[in-house]
Design a protein around this motif. Sequence first.
Motif, PDB file in Angstrom:
ATOM      1  N   VAL A  87       0.841  -1.321   0.171  1.00  0.00           N
ATOM      2  CA  VAL A  87       0.014   0.055  -0.048  1.00  0.00           C
ATOM      3  C   VAL A  87       0.983   1.248  -0.109  1.00  0.00           C
ATOM      4  O   VAL A  87       0.434   2.329  -0.541  1.00  0.00           O
ATOM      5  CB  VAL A  87      -0.978  -0.087   1.344  1.00  0.00           C
ATOM      6  N   GLN A  88       1.901   1.068   0.692  1.00  0.00           N
ATOM      7  CA  GLN A  88       2.944   2.170   0.690  1.00  0.00           C
ATOM      8  C   GLN A  88       3.432   2.568  -0.944  1.00  0.00           C
ATOM      9  O   GLN A  88       3.661   3.610  -1.467  1.00  0.00           O
ATOM     10  CB  GLN A  88       4.173   2.034   1.416  1.00  0.00           C
ATOM     11  N   LEU A  89       3.837   1.538  -1.739  1.00  0.00           N
ATOM     12  CA  LEU A  89       4.141   1.417  -2.901  1.00  0.00           C
ATOM     13  C   LEU A  89       3.000   2.411  -3.752  1.00  0.00           C
ATOM     14  O   LEU A  89       3.191   3.176  -4.667  1.00  0.00           O
ATOM     15  CB  LEU A  89       4.303   0.005  -3.572  1.00  0.00           C
ATOM     16  N   ILE A  90       1.623   1.899  -3.500  1.00  0.00           N
ATOM     17  CA  ILE A  90       0.602   2.511  -4.022  1.00  0.00           C
ATOM     18  C   ILE A  90       0.404   4.046  -3.822  1.00  0.00           C
ATOM     19  O   ILE A  90       0.426   5.027  -4.823  1.00  0.00           O
ATOM     20  CB  ILE A  90      -0.669   1.883  -3.843  1.00  0.00           C
ATOM     21  N   ILE A 100      -3.222  13.889  -3.872  1.00  0.00           N
ATOM     22  CA  ILE A 100      -2.917  13.620  -2.619  1.00  0.00           C
ATOM     23  C   ILE A 100      -3.009  12.312  -2.262  1.00  0.00           C
ATOM     24  O   ILE A 100      -4.464  11.694  -2.594  1.00  0.00           O
ATOM     25  CB  ILE A 100      -3.844  14.638  -1.936  1.00  0.00           C
ATOM     26  N   ALA A 101      -2.056  11.465  -1.508  1.00  0.00           N
ATOM     27  CA  ALA A 101      -2.390  10.468  -0.823  1.00  0.00           C
ATOM     28  C   ALA A 101      -3.118  10.303   0.688  1.00  0.00           C
ATOM     29  O   ALA A 101      -2.308  10.972   1.529  1.00  0.00           O
ATOM     30  CB  ALA A 101      -1.011   9.566  -0.809  1.00  0.00           C
ATOM     31  N   GLY A 108       2.823   4.996   7.857  1.00  0.00           N
ATOM     32  CA  GLY A 108       4.167   5.557   7.216  1.00  0.00           C
ATOM     33  C   GLY A 108       4.349   6.320   6.057  1.00  0.00           C
ATOM     34  O   GLY A 108       4.932   6.031   5.209  1.00  0.00           O
ATOM     35  N   LYS A 109       3.561   7.578   6.281  1.00  0.00           N
ATOM     36  CA  LYS A 109       3.804   8.519   4.857  1.00  0.00           C
ATOM     37  C   LYS A 109       5.167   8.986   4.736  1.00  0.00           C
ATOM     38  O   LYS A 109       5.487   9.438   3.548  1.00  0.00           O
ATOM     39  CB  LYS A 109       2.942   9.540   5.328  1.00  0.00           C
ATOM     40  N   ALA A 376       2.159  17.664  -5.390  1.00  0.00           N
ATOM     41  CA  ALA A 376       1.600  16.492  -4.525  1.00  0.00           C
ATOM     42  C   ALA A 376       1.576  16.556  -3.033  1.00  0.00           C
ATOM     43  O   ALA A 376       2.240  17.425  -2.769  1.00  0.00           O
ATOM     44  CB  ALA A 376       2.205  14.978  -5.135  1.00  0.00           C
ATOM     45  N   GLY A 377       0.737  15.763  -2.355  1.00  0.00           N
ATOM     46  CA  GLY A 377       0.498  15.996  -1.120  1.00  0.00           C
ATOM     47  C   GLY A 377       0.201  14.599  -0.156  1.00  0.00           C
ATOM     48  O   GLY A 377      -0.239  13.748  -0.950  1.00  0.00           O
ATOM     49  N   MET A 378       0.267  14.552   1.000  1.00  0.00           N
ATOM     50  CA  MET A 378       0.006  13.513   1.915  1.00  0.00           C
ATOM     51  C   MET A 378      -0.560  13.881   3.159  1.00  0.00           C
ATOM     52  O   MET A 378      -0.140  14.912   3.643  1.00  0.00           O
ATOM     53  CB  MET A 378       1.200  12.400   1.964  1.00  0.00           C
ATOM     54  N   THR A 379      -1.359  13.178   3.888  1.00  0.00           N
ATOM     55  CA  THR A 379      -2.084  13.385   4.946  1.00  0.00           C
ATOM     56  C   THR A 379      -3.224  12.349   5.249  1.00  0.00           C
ATOM     57  O   THR A 379      -3.286  11.222   4.642  1.00  0.00           O
ATOM     58  CB  THR A 379      -3.028  14.796   4.992  1.00  0.00           C
TER      59      THR A 379
END
Length: 897
Positions: A87-90, A100-101, A108-109, A376-379
């Motif tokens: 799922v981290q690869l995705i 945005i993921a 583990g972002k 891009a972003g993650m949260t």
Amino acid sequence: MALASLARKIFGSPSDRQVKRYHGKVAAINALEPELAKLTDDELRARTADFRTQLENGADLDDLIVPAFATVREASKRVLGMRHFDVQLIGGMVLNDRAIAEMRTGEGKTLVATLAVYLNALNGKGVHVVTVNDYLARRDAGWMGQIYRFLGLSVGIIVHGLTDQERRQSYAADITYGTNNEFGFDYLRDNMKYSRAQMVQRGHEFAIVDEVDSILVDEARTPLIISGPSDDRSELYIKVDELMGVIGEGDFELDEKHRAATFTDDGVEKLEEALRSAGLLKGESLYDIENVALVHHANSALRAHKLFRKDKDYIVRDDEVVIIDEFSGRMMPGRRYSEGLHQALEAKEHVKIQPENQTLASITFQNYFRLYKKLAGMTGTAATEAEEFADIYNLGVVTIPTNLPIQRIDEDDAVYRTAAEKYDAIADLIKECQERGQPVLVGTTSIEKSEMLADLLRKKNVGQMNVLNARHHEQEAFIVADAGLPGAITIATNMAGRGTDIQLGGNLEMRIEREAGELEGEAREAKIAEIKATIAQEKEKALAAGGLMVIGTERHESRRIDNQLRGRSGRQGDPGHSKFYLSLQDDLMRIFPVESMDSMLAKLGLEQGESITHPWVTKAIERAQGKVEARNFDIRKNILKYDDVMNDQRKVIFEQRLEFMDAEDVSETVTDMRHDVVENIVTKACPPRSYPEQWNTEQLAAAAKTYLNVDVPVAEWAAEEGIDTEAVETRLREAADALIARKEETYGPAIMRQVEKSILLQSVDGLWREHLVMLDHLSKVVGWRGIAQRDPLNEYKQEAYELFQAMLSNLRELVTTQLSHIEVQMRQPEPPQAPSPAQLTESHIDPTTGENDAVGDDSDRPENRPLDPQLLVGLSRNAPCPCGSGKKVKHCHGAFV
């Protein structure tokens, strides 16, 4: 709604369908794992050069996703002992696809980002990883930087206190970690420089924003501003503050939704009388033109006294008013409210009043981050703001499934009639959890409420607890590290776990720091083994008690903030619970009432201490929150519409500055400006199709002397037979050009070219700053045009355009006048310098609330200077810190907070 729900069950959500599309590449990456595992370190590292060669030969980044991601995963296993989950690869692919993921807390972002960062750094144009604070920037650059360096890429850090040379080096690296504020301020500072060599940033290619909702939504209401000091008016603030005692309940009106306060007619009369008695009022009325500054000060004082509360909105510490961030509950040292509000609070609290500042440069986060070609972003929480991300930033939101199934139970909200009943119920639940050994995290919305709840728990003889709020933020990481111990009680102001996960049984790294920090060799290893065994035992106890219980003491305006609190429980498949307690006296329920809630509770005939708990109630409250979120989005979107007008002008000015800076010779530009000025003054004095006897020759002669520094016989010209305006313009232009030619002959071409460039750049800067002030004033008053049925935004666009054209005209006149009158001393003139950082204040202003986030500079102290984390590798925690502070590593740059 029923059809949409049925469709989701059959076909899955858009995120589900997007995630499925990545499964093929995940399988391909997994298939490469055995092959890469056989490579030596050098062979694995050599793949970076190979990838770069492929890109130079025409390959696309997307062609390299599978081999590049497989390479990063293998490097991470060897360097950090951490293997990316599928799922981290995705998540990494989502980031590479400009989206945005959304990943749950504990998934583990930080490690996910390494995949997209490495891939996009291969083209050598630089990748920026944006974090919310300096601590996380340093931690992540040091931690994840080990992977990048192992693979042959360079890593830089941008934090507060660096010199320009250090910043330039960090931006030159393949990957640069830093905070949103520092990236934005560097952009503004670069556009105040006078040569390319002085600039530090090298472009805006690709950025990954961590905690993207916090930075691009919460903080996007607050433009970044660089300002310089203006006149000190502290005495006036104090005198106006002293008069607030005459203002009673009927003398003002409050609008808590918009954080606004206004005087009633009675209040104005009282205030005028008090100001007149104090000798401050000029003329008859408070609203006479001479009293504009008094109105400004009086409005600021009213807001300070009636809207802003000590220990909720701010605290007083070390003779300073320190703002409490409304989203995180953290203290924001150095942050200041704008438009005189902070000075009014300082007067109210009788502390030293700091002077106001004048804006020199400004940009919103929306317009800064839209500079990037790829973003891009993650949260952990982005879905509720998906519309805003799509509308403003063109970013989609993809929800990534968790590595292990979520076992947390989210209970329905419990709603009470009064706050007292609510807090009693919360205290009873906390006591019950502690007795069975279940760790508890309680989220409050202010320091005042967190300390009130702690006092209530003490009265009920609840045992040891930790109160985590802005007063004790220095111990944040250690307090959060212990929040997962059996029976632990942690009360936090919506800030728990920022940068530190709550792990059941305790945090291994923090325990080692505290208990084995002084030990070395075998003694240290033995202690670490003992700590690991203890944590395993404690985790079993916490799991048996039900995992982490999260209690919300009220709902926030944004569902996202509530979800952040909930997300602290149930990480990596752990069990857990969450429940929110509300009352009709809560701010959200009072200011944004849920329709028919009060009548519903009344009809139920609830007894003292009883609550209503039902999914319908929870849904009704979430709908109310959705309305508030939509209102806040509209506010941010409206602010952006106004800033877009300024942004278009900012782009023109900044691009023009760069052209001037890059040009060796701007003489053609200043000549065109001079000719435009000649044309303008001739047109004003000699209107088209007019006769010579109608010309204002005195005006033209005076203008020629003022702007061009030439004495010309305009009256004689006008008396000549057959003269026309074209001939006058030609003669005047030749006279002006001849003057500049004589100056060039006197001083030499090289010096004149440098003088022209210097005057041009400094004139642009000075007029642009004045223009910013004009636009700021315009934006504050243009809203009243709506009363006259005129669209304020269109009015603003039209007048801003006219102001911009006037500024350009002023620029031509200013440059021409200065060059015509200048006398150069016969020495090599020094190139112009940007303002000294010591004279500037970097701030972060919220146009809707007036908050101003200014940054102080204590960078001269070694322990406050950034340090390359590579220098810490292999050092004992007790060794002297390489920064030169004289402290041990663990107490300086190796500290966790």
